[in-house]
Design a protein around this motif. Structure first.
Motif, mmCIF file in Angstrom:
data_model
loop_
_atom_site.group_PDB
_atom_site.id
_atom_site.type_symbol
_atom_site.label_atom_id
_atom_site.label_comp_id
_atom_site.label_asym_id
_atom_site.label_seq_id
_atom_site.Cartn_x
_atom_site.Cartn_y
_atom_site.Cartn_z
ATOM 1 N N ASN B 183 17.393 73.099 -9.174
ATOM 2 C CA ASN B 183 18.676 73.644 -8.721
ATOM 3 C C ASN B 183 18.544 75.033 -8.104
ATOM 4 O OD1 ASN B 183 21.520 73.017 -8.500
ATOM 5 N ND2 ASN B 183 21.855 74.769 -9.846
ATOM 6 N N HIS B 186 15.552 74.719 -4.556
ATOM 7 C CA HIS B 186 15.847 73.423 -3.961
ATOM 8 C C HIS B 186 15.372 73.296 -2.516
ATOM 9 C CE1 HIS B 186 19.183 76.308 -3.543
ATOM 10 N NE2 HIS B 186 19.081 75.958 -2.280
ATOM 11 N N ARG B 196 15.461 64.920 -2.672
ATOM 12 C CA ARG B 196 15.392 65.415 -4.037
ATOM 13 C C ARG B 196 15.424 64.231 -5.008
ATOM 14 N NH1 ARG B 196 20.055 69.895 -2.678
ATOM 15 N NH2 ARG B 196 18.718 71.257 -1.444
ATOM 16 N N THR B 201 19.823 64.975 -8.892
ATOM 17 C CA THR B 201 20.892 64.806 -7.908
ATOM 18 C C THR B 201 22.091 64.140 -8.566
ATOM 19 O OG1 THR B 201 19.200 64.465 -6.215
ATOM 20 C CG2 THR B 201 21.455 63.885 -5.630
ATOM 21 N N GLN B 202 21.805 63.080 -9.333
ATOM 22 C CA GLN B 202 22.896 62.288 -9.899
ATOM 23 C C GLN B 202 23.332 62.748 -11.290
ATOM 24 O OE1 GLN B 202 22.531 58.083 -9.400
ATOM 25 N NE2 GLN B 202 21.694 58.230 -7.346
ATOM 26 N N THR B 206 22.486 68.980 -8.239
ATOM 27 C CA THR B 206 21.850 69.953 -7.345
ATOM 28 C C THR B 206 22.384 69.769 -5.920
ATOM 29 O OG1 THR B 206 19.845 69.766 -8.675
ATOM 30 C CG2 THR B 206 19.605 70.737 -6.484
ATOM 31 N N SER B 248 27.329 60.131 -9.090
ATOM 32 C CA SER B 248 27.038 61.402 -9.762
ATOM 33 C C SER B 248 28.302 61.885 -10.464
ATOM 34 C CB SER B 248 26.580 62.462 -8.745
ATOM 35 O OG SER B 248 26.430 63.710 -9.392
#
Lengths: 191, 438
Positions: B183, B186, B196, B201-202, B206, B248
């Motif tokens: 995060n 990145h 990523r 991500t999920q 981030t 997410s």
């Protein structure tokens, strides 16, 4: 309801603590100066009884050789160079250099003794929160004793600090440039 | 420096010039002179003489002022010629940025192949004084942002950082939450793979940023700690009719300081240890109410915690991370959403392990093949609802990613990878990418 009260209490505690900490008067005058040049000189060459500042002026040809040996470089700030002496005997060279960390300059020093071996890197000033982990002594000591550019590869010889990648890479690149400067234009001048 | 110290010069020079002009003009006056007495002439000469002495003194003072900075500049501060050194980084204003472009071809549906300028980010930093600085980043996602295009323009970071002591910094503004390995780091040159990883991500959304106040400290032993208070999630943003919450959960309810509802603040804390070269071990927690004063969401509360490690022995680069999120108070809300495709999960989690190897390194080139295994679930459980109304937990998704990162210069990376997915709504895919950061 009780949970909500507890939650607010926790937030209030953390918020209050951080606000008080932020508002505290800070006795520091200059940004994160951890060490003076003089202290760093004596740390690098404890036996030296004097340091003589010099102005190396590599020729165009030497500059090209230094650039080729050192490899990619970040933007730099000031550079100062001293010869360290014990009586008439030259012990080595002492360098003050500045490289960009993530966005701001890092001021650091390092010594190279008369055999071409590096000492530990000292961080004199670090000006941003991101990447401040390069001040960690264990990381800085990785440079000590290395005497060839082949042993100064970032990531392999000098370990990356996850979360401080740019700062650790740029200091390594800066030290490579100093080592190349020493090899190309200073080593032969040692007495 | 010289510009600053020579600031008084124009005013002084003007005074001198006016004085001289005045004196010359006076001297050149026609001698109406016939009427002027010898005594008057002598008085005028005396006045001119005094003016000249005053001007001479002012000139000498000016010369001294101008000589001082010149003498200071003669000190051997930069002992190596500037031309021999790469760059000049002494300006208080700095520019930086990163970007990534990618090509992605799903194996099952080539018609869904895309090429995208995924991110174009420009950053500006400014140092106000020795201890105070601005950090800001402006991001354009997917090249074009308009009502008919998929792109977005976002302020990714905008905060003031103040050094409290040499070891402690404070931040206020919009900043990245210290969660996970990616995060805060990145940029495409910092991770393996064209995109990523799924978990960061999920599960960890981030690039995740919030507005607030944070304090960060570093110890000589290699311990970094972060603590802060910030805006948090808004569960009333949950769109049960869309699939975004399933992709997410936290990504669909974070606010990014865009007129963020701020009745409920959150707190966070993180610890990271880097005292052994090549090792990073850390953990973080983010916790706070997510009702934001919206009716029907009274008990909504979100917690996300994670632990991570990265180790780089020899030419290896090994990493692992586990993250788990929990949303409390979902039962009553879900009862109102029954019939929609995406109810609010109570739990979600993900973890991955990754190994890379710097196989080739020469002349600025670094070639690193890598492989990563991930297991994640964006709805691993729901609070119980009356029989027949509650949705079933999702299956854990599994993903293998194998590929190469090829750095062709410091800050420029070419990437290729292949992703195999299991129990996922997504297709396996082949990706190509280029990324840069400066």
């Amino acid at each position: 309801m009780t949970r909500r009260v507890r939650s607010y209490g926790r937030l209030a505690w953390i918020g209050g603590t951080t606000l008080v900490a932020a508002a505290l008067p800070v006795p520091v005058v200059i940004a994160a100066d951890y060490l003076s040049i003089q202290s760093a000189q004596h740390s690098a060459f404890s036996q030296a009884d004097r340091f003589e500042e010099i102005s190396p002026a590599p020729s165009t040809q030497q500059q090209q050789a230094i650039a080729a040996l050192a490899g990619p470089q970040p933007p730099h700030g000031k550079l100062r160079v001293w010869r360290a002496f014990l009586g008439d005997r030259q012990l080595g060279y002492f360098f003050f250099d500045e490289v960009i960390g993530r966005q701001d300059l890092i001021s650091y020093t390092v010594g190279i003794d008369s055999t071409g071996s590096l000492g530990a890197v000292e961080i004199l000033s670090y000006r941003e929160s991101h990447g401040a982990e390069v001040r960690n002594p264990a990381w800085r000591k990785q440079f000590a004793g290395r005497n060839t550019l082949a042993a100064l590869r970032f990531g392999t010889d000098i370990k990356n600090i996850a979360g401080a990648t740019l700062s650790s890479e740029h200091i390594t690149q800066g030290v490579r440039w100093l080592m190349a400067l020493w090899q190309v234009s200073l080593a032969g001048a040692a007495t | 420096m010289s510009a600053v110290s020579s600031k008084p010069a124009p005013a002084a020079a003007c005074r001198i010039a006016l004085g001289v002009l005045g004196a010359l003009a006076t001297a050149a006056l026609p001698a109406t002179s016939s009427a002027a007495t010898q005594a008057e002439l002598e008085a005028k000469v005396q006045a001119l003489s005094e003016q000249l002495l005053e001007l001479k003194s002012e000139l000498a003072q000016l010369k001294t002022q101008q000589a001082a900075p010149a003498a200071a500049a003669a000190q051997p501060v930069a002992s190596v010629p500037a031309s021999a050194r790469p760059g000049d980084a002494t300006s208080p204003l700095t520019f930086f940025g990163y970007g990534e472009l990618n090509y992605s071809r799903p194996s099952d549906d080539s018609s869904a192949t895309t090429a995208d300028a995924g991110r174009f980010v420009l950053g500006v930093g400014y140092r106000f004084d020795d201890r105070t600085r601005l950090v800001s980043e402006l991001e354009i996602e997917h090249a074009i942002s308009s009502s008919s295009d998929p792109g977005e323009v976002e302020v990714e970071q905008a905060y003031i950082e103040r050094e409290l002591t040499p070891d402690i910094f404070a931040k206020v503004g919009l900043f990245l939450i210290p969660s996970g390995l990616l995060n805060e780091n990145h940029e495409p040159t910092r991770y393996y793979g064209v995109f990523r990883n799924f978990v960061e991500t999920q599960i960890i959304p981030t690039t995740w940023r919030e507005g607030g106040l944070a304090i960060q400290g570093n110890t000589q032993a290699g311990l970094r700690w972060d603590v802060g208070v910030s805006t948090g999630f808004d569960l009333s943003k949950w769109d049960a009719a869309a699939t975004e919450g399933r992709e997410s959960p936290l990504g669909s309810i974070h606010q990014e300081l865009a007129l963020a509802r701020a009745k409920d603040l959150s707190w966070f804390a993180a610890l990271n240890y880097t005292g052994v070269p090549g090792l990073r071990v850390g953990a973080s927690i983010f916790d706070g109410d997510a009702a934001q004063g919206q009716p029907g969401f009274d008990d909504a509360h979100v917690t996300l915690w994670e632990g991570h490690a990265r180790w780089t022995p020899a030419a290896f680069d090994l990493a692992g991370l586990y993250a788990r999120g929990h949303i409390r108070g979902t039962q009553a809300i879900n009862l109102t959403l029954v019939g929609n495709p995406t109810l609010i999960p109570e739990d979600f989690f993900g973890w991955y392990v990754q190994g890379a190897y710097r196989a080739f390194e020469q002349n600025g080139y670094v070639l690193a093949p890598f492989v990563r295994y991930e297991r994640f679930n964006t709805a691993s459980s729901y609070t119980s609802l009356p029989i027949g109304l509650g949705p079933s937990a999702l299956l854990d998704q599994k993903a293998w990613t194998a590929g190469i990162n090829l750095n062709i210069a410091s800050g420029v990376v070419l990437k290729a990878d292949y992703v195999w997915l299991h129990d996922s709504p997504l297709s396996d895919r082949f990706d190509l990418g280029v990324g840069y950061a400066f």
